[in-house]
Enzyme design. Structure first.
Site, PDB file in Angstrom:
ATOM      1  N   ALA A   1      33.236  73.116  39.986  1.00  0.00           N
ATOM      2  CA  ALA A   1      33.810  72.460  40.996  1.00  0.00           C
ATOM      3  C   ALA A   1      34.055  70.914  40.231  1.00  0.00           C
ATOM      4  O   ALA A   1      33.462  70.750  39.125  1.00  0.00           O
ATOM      5  CB  ALA A   1      32.619  71.851  42.082  1.00  0.00           C
TER       6      ALA A   1
ATOM      7  N   GLU B   1      24.244  73.912  37.759  1.00  0.00           N
ATOM      8  CA  GLU B   1      24.226  72.733  38.580  1.00  0.00           C
ATOM      9  C   GLU B   1      22.926  71.780  38.578  1.00  0.00           C
ATOM     10  O   GLU B   1      23.145  70.571  38.963  1.00  0.00           O
ATOM     11  CB  GLU B   1      24.628  73.493  40.059  1.00  0.00           C
ATOM     12  CG  GLU B   1      25.878  73.745  40.421  1.00  0.00           C
ATOM     13  CD  GLU B   1      25.918  75.332  40.113  1.00  0.00           C
ATOM     14  OE1 GLU B   1      25.417  75.981  39.276  1.00  0.00           O
ATOM     15  OE2 GLU B   1      26.925  75.743  40.648  1.00  0.00           O
TER      16      GLU B   1
HETATM   17  N1  CO8 Z   1      34.737  68.832  36.691  1.00  0.00           N
HETATM   18  C1  CO8 Z   1      35.561  67.880  36.503  1.00  0.00           C
HETATM   19  N2  CO8 Z   1      36.037  67.498  34.945  1.00  0.00           N
HETATM   20  C2  CO8 Z   1      35.678  68.526  34.069  1.00  0.00           C
HETATM   21  C3  CO8 Z   1      34.846  69.664  34.499  1.00  0.00           C
HETATM   22  C4  CO8 Z   1      34.415  69.683  35.869  1.00  0.00           C
HETATM   23  N3  CO8 Z   1      33.619  70.672  36.364  1.00  0.00           N
HETATM   24  N4  CO8 Z   1      34.425  70.240  33.213  1.00  0.00           N
HETATM   25  C5  CO8 Z   1      35.181  69.826  32.361  1.00  0.00           C
HETATM   26  N5  CO8 Z   1      35.651  68.794  32.624  1.00  0.00           N
HETATM   27  C6  CO8 Z   1      36.675  67.848  31.932  1.00  0.00           C
HETATM   28  C7  CO8 Z   1      35.860  66.925  31.178  1.00  0.00           C
HETATM   29  O1  CO8 Z   1      35.301  65.982  31.838  1.00  0.00           O
HETATM   30  C8  CO8 Z   1      36.946  66.452  30.029  1.00  0.00           C
HETATM   31  O2  CO8 Z   1      37.728  65.716  30.413  1.00  0.00           O
HETATM   32  P1  CO8 Z   1      38.407  64.319  29.410  1.00  0.00           P
HETATM   33  O3  CO8 Z   1      39.127  65.232  28.438  1.00  0.00           O
HETATM   34  O4  CO8 Z   1      38.983  63.428  30.585  1.00  0.00           O
HETATM   35  O5  CO8 Z   1      36.982  63.927  28.985  1.00  0.00           O
HETATM   36  C9  CO8 Z   1      37.751  67.762  29.895  1.00  0.00           C
HETATM   37  O6  CO8 Z   1      37.437  68.552  30.956  1.00  0.00           O
HETATM   38  C10 CO8 Z   1      37.416  68.733  28.747  1.00  0.00           C
HETATM   39  O7  CO8 Z   1      35.953  68.946  28.974  1.00  0.00           O
HETATM   40  P2  CO8 Z   1      34.822  68.652  27.685  1.00  0.00           P
HETATM   41  O8  CO8 Z   1      35.487  67.727  26.779  1.00  0.00           O
HETATM   42  O9  CO8 Z   1      33.579  68.505  28.225  1.00  0.00           O
HETATM   43  O10 CO8 Z   1      35.039  70.064  26.836  1.00  0.00           O
HETATM   44  P3  CO8 Z   1      33.785  70.748  25.882  1.00  0.00           P
HETATM   45  O11 CO8 Z   1      34.521  71.865  25.317  1.00  0.00           O
HETATM   46  O12 CO8 Z   1      32.911  69.732  25.013  1.00  0.00           O
HETATM   47  O13 CO8 Z   1      32.784  71.273  27.067  1.00  0.00           O
HETATM   48  C11 CO8 Z   1      32.012  72.398  29.021  1.00  0.00           C
HETATM   49  C12 CO8 Z   1      32.906  72.365  28.115  1.00  0.00           C
HETATM   50  C13 CO8 Z   1      30.801  72.697  28.595  1.00  0.00           C
HETATM   51  C14 CO8 Z   1      32.479  73.283  30.065  1.00  0.00           C
HETATM   52  C15 CO8 Z   1      31.831  71.017  29.693  1.00  0.00           C
HETATM   53  O14 CO8 Z   1      32.983  70.412  29.967  1.00  0.00           O
HETATM   54  C16 CO8 Z   1      30.887  71.101  30.952  1.00  0.00           C
HETATM   55  O15 CO8 Z   1      29.751  71.079  30.741  1.00  0.00           O
HETATM   56  N6  CO8 Z   1      31.611  70.799  32.210  1.00  0.00           N
HETATM   57  C17 CO8 Z   1      30.903  70.917  33.490  1.00  0.00           C
HETATM   58  C18 CO8 Z   1      30.397  72.165  33.665  1.00  0.00           C
HETATM   59  C19 CO8 Z   1      29.505  72.217  35.171  1.00  0.00           C
HETATM   60  O16 CO8 Z   1      28.390  71.463  35.058  1.00  0.00           O
HETATM   61  N7  CO8 Z   1      30.062  72.716  36.222  1.00  0.00           N
HETATM   62  C20 CO8 Z   1      29.517  72.948  37.445  1.00  0.00           C
HETATM   63  C21 CO8 Z   1      29.956  71.913  38.302  1.00  0.00           C
HETATM   64  S1  CO8 Z   1      28.998  71.698  39.953  1.00  0.00           S
HETATM   65  C22 CO8 Z   1      29.698  73.138  40.581  1.00  0.00           C
HETATM   66  O17 CO8 Z   1      30.356  73.846  40.276  1.00  0.00           O
HETATM   67  C23 CO8 Z   1      28.977  73.220  41.977  1.00  0.00           C
HETATM   68  C24 CO8 Z   1      29.610  74.229  42.846  1.00  0.00           C
HETATM   69  C25 CO8 Z   1      29.434  74.226  44.369  1.00  0.00           C
HETATM   70  C26 CO8 Z   1      30.498  74.844  44.904  1.00  0.00           C
HETATM   71  C27 CO8 Z   1      31.964  74.879  44.342  1.00  0.00           C
HETATM   72  C28 CO8 Z   1      32.834  74.629  45.130  1.00  0.00           C
HETATM   73  C29 CO8 Z   1      34.453  74.529  44.526  1.00  0.00           C
END
Ligand code: CO8
Length: 258
Positions: free
Chosen positions: A66, A132
């Site tokens: 999300a 999450e």
């Molecule tokens: N939401 C918003 N932005 C994101 C997300 C996300 N889930 N994941 C990555 N991004 C963004 C980063 O903020 C970053 O943006 P910026 O360049 O502006 O800083 C860009 O994408 C690239 O990401 P990273 O620089 O962090 O890239 P890395 O290679 O260092 O890391 C990861 C990649 C490991 C995937 C890392 O980005 C990460 O941990 N992301 C979040 C993963 C996460 O926690 N997901 C769960 C979210 S909660 C959820 O899904 C609840 C579900 C409930 C129902 C869903 C219905 C839709």
């Protein structure tokens, strides 16, 4: 240009390819993307010229969950009144087989979106996880339910409680994904699988998908009753007569999808 439309759509014969396209946030699922995706899925599902749908992301991410930036400021009243995830509930009603072609991250809602599909084909780069709890929430789109049914309680508890990611090989061994292929063959394999499905009689494919899904929901006895009734119903179809006649006459069937 990235961001113009969050979901790209291509038709290749009886197969549709949907590509999530928010590369700047690793295909994070915001409301614009969710609405576009679910609307497109329903449009394709209503089209009897489409027999299977492939859903994919980028090499780096199927979807990183999300959109945390959009979700962060929501309050409970918003969920209670607007039903933030209500649109996803339309996906299990689709009759057309949906194949997730997953490379890179499938995290949180991204892993759950893959599990909403009927089968998952993974690149050897795929990583599945439910991170999450680190954000102060629990999985909200099936991560505690579909994941547990797919891989069993032990691995589901490990992934949900610790946030441990699993790679494609572990996902295959656990039964989360159907196939693992080298990353550069992911799309070709998924499209090939989709073409094979789409070449079959559409009403028969719908019935087969429905019957397998019944197994997720009901008792063995009721599921077997459902299957027996559905099997018999196939004999009302032109494609059953044609399929069996073609076999006996040693020729390819002329499928009419009716
Ligand atoms: N939401 C918003 N932005 C994101 C997300 C996300 N889930 N994941 C990555 N991004 C963004 C980063 O903020 C970053 O943006 P910026 O360049 O502006 O800083 C860009 O994408 C690239 O990401 P990273 O620089 O962090 O890239 P890395 O290679 O260092 O890391 C990861 C990649 C490991 C995937 C890392 O980005 C990460 O941990 N992301 C979040 C993963 C996460 O926690 N997901 C769960 C979210 S909660 C959820 O899904 C609840 C579900 C409930 C129902 C869903 C219905 C839709």
């Amino acid at each position: 240009m990235p961001g113009e439309t969050p979901v790209r759509v291509e038709r290749r014969g009886r197969v549709a390819l949907l590509t999530l396209d928010r590369p700047e946030v690793l295909n994070a699922l915001d409301s614009g993307l969710i609405t576009a995706l679910v609307d497109e899925l329903e449009t394709l599902d209503a089209d009897d010229g489409i027999g299977a749908i492939v859903l994919t992301g980028s090499d780096r991410a199927f979807a990183a969950g999300a959109d945390i930036a959009e979700m962060a400021s929501l309050d409970y009243a918003h969920f209670a009144v607007h039903g933030q995830f209500a649109e996803w509930q339309r996906v299990p009603a689709l009759r057309t087989p949906l194949i997730a072609a997953v490379a890179g991250y499938a995290l949180g809602g991204g892993c759950e979106l893959a599990m909403l599909c009927d089968l998952i084909i993974a690149a050897d780069t795929a990583q599945f996880g439910q991170p999450e709890l680190a954000l102060g929430v629990i999985p909200g789109l099936g991560g505690t339910q579909r994941l547990t049914r797919a891989v069993g309680k032990a691995l589901a508890m490990d992934m949900v409680l610790t946030g441990r990611r699993i790679d494609a090989a572990e996902a295959l061994a656990a039964g989360l994904v159907a196939r693992v292929v080298p990353a550069d063959q992911l799309l070709a394999t998924a499209l090939e699988v989709a073409q094979a499905i789409a070449s079959r009689s559409l009403p028969v494919v719908y019935a087969a998908k429905e019957a397998v899904n019944v197994a997720q929901e009901t008792t063995l006895a009721e599921g077997l009753r459902f299957e027996r009734r559905a099997f018999g119903a196939m004999f009302a179809l032109h494609d059953q007569k044609e399929g069996m006649a073609a076999f006996l006459q040693k020729r390819p069937p002329d499928i009419e999808h009716r």
